[in-house]
Design an enzyme around this catalytic site. Structure first.
Site, short mmCIF file in Angstrom:
data_model
loop_
_atom_site.label_atom_id
_atom_site.label_comp_id
_atom_site.label_asym_id
_atom_site.label_seq_id
_atom_site.Cartn_x
_atom_site.Cartn_y
_atom_site.Cartn_z
NE ARG A 9 -1.73 1.57 4.00
CZ ARG A 9 -2.58 0.96 4.85
NH1 ARG A 9 -3.24 0.90 6.04
NH2 ARG A 9 -3.92 3.13 4.55
CB THR A 190 4.58 8.53 -1.60
OG1 THR A 190 5.45 9.70 -1.27
CG2 THR A 190 3.61 9.69 -1.08
CG ASN A 191 7.74 7.49 -3.95
OD1 ASN A 191 7.12 6.82 -4.71
ND2 ASN A 191 8.52 8.82 -3.81
NE ARG A 192 6.85 -0.04 0.79
CZ ARG A 192 5.50 -0.08 0.42
NH1 ARG A 192 4.51 1.75 0.58
NH2 ARG A 192 4.32 -1.13 0.20
CG LEU A 193 12.00 7.22 -0.07
CD1 LEU A 193 12.33 9.03 -0.79
CD2 LEU A 193 13.46 6.45 0.28
#
Length: 214
Positions: A9, A190-193
């Site tokens: 997600r 977002t973007n796993r950051l």
């Protein structure tokens, strides 16, 4: 084999920036705790995972309920003779963690556990429903029992013994205060950051704040 590669997600609900955090992690925990309540969802906000190092050398985690927190630390209650109680007696270094999925947040707390004052345990025990009080007496937590019926029958016996009587707190049941030495706040991005802010206590009892790479 069950392939979970596509279980993912995007985290987009909030951010965690140094410009908007207090100097003390307890204050940030307090803010987040009540914000999570406002997010709604099905989070049991005070549910936390307690991890200990067991007598067998293996770490073990289980979910318990946070019942109080203040400037000293975080309090939960349990059976002192349980597996977790014996583990804490041998090694009081524990980890508490909260995952609040509705807010896309996690808090990880490293700390040192100690038994609360007996008065604190007595006061909380007195506030519990009678059924929970009797359950604390009936259950030799973590011990092997022959059946569910064994537990239910023992409860019936105690219900008769304490019918219309006050129920005292058993000495083997009470609270632990976990004094934090490190608190990490994780906010999904977002973007796993993701945002990760860590508080680490110094010798003068002030907190050092660092941003960690996701």
């Amino acid at each position: 084999m069950e392939d979970l590669s596509n279980y993912r997600r995007s985290y987009e609900k909030s951010e965690l920036l140094e410009s908007n955090i207090p100097e003390d992690p307890i204050n940030l925990f307090h803010r987040w705790f009540h914000e999570v309540e406002d997010f709604g969802g099905n989070d049991e906000v005070n549910a936390m995972t307690v991890s200990t190092l067991g007598l067998d050398g293996f770490p073990k985690s289980r979910v318990v309920l946070l019942k109080k927190y203040n400037d000293e630390g975080f309090i939960f209650y349990t059976n002192y003779n349980s597996e977790k109680g014996k583990a804490i007696e041998q090694n009081p270094n524990v980890c508490l963690s909260f995952f609040w999925h509705s807010a896309e947040r996690q808090v990880i707390i490293k700390g040192i556990a100690e038994k609360t004052d007996e008065t604190i345990s007595d006061n909380y025990f007195d506030s519990r429903p009678d059924g929970s009080k009797l359950g604390a007496i009936v259950s030799n937590q973590s011990e092997i029992i022959p059946s569910r019926e064994f537990l239910d029958e023992n409860l019936k016996v105690l219900e008769a013994v304490f019918d219309n009587k006050s129920i005292p707190r058993p000495k083997h049941w009470g609270g632990y205060l976990v004094r934090p030495v490190e608190v990490e706040f994780w906010q999904g991005r977002t973007n796993r950051l993701h945002d990760r802010i860590r508080y680490f206590i110094l010798n003068d009892f002030t907190w050092k704040i660092d941003r960690l790479s996701p």
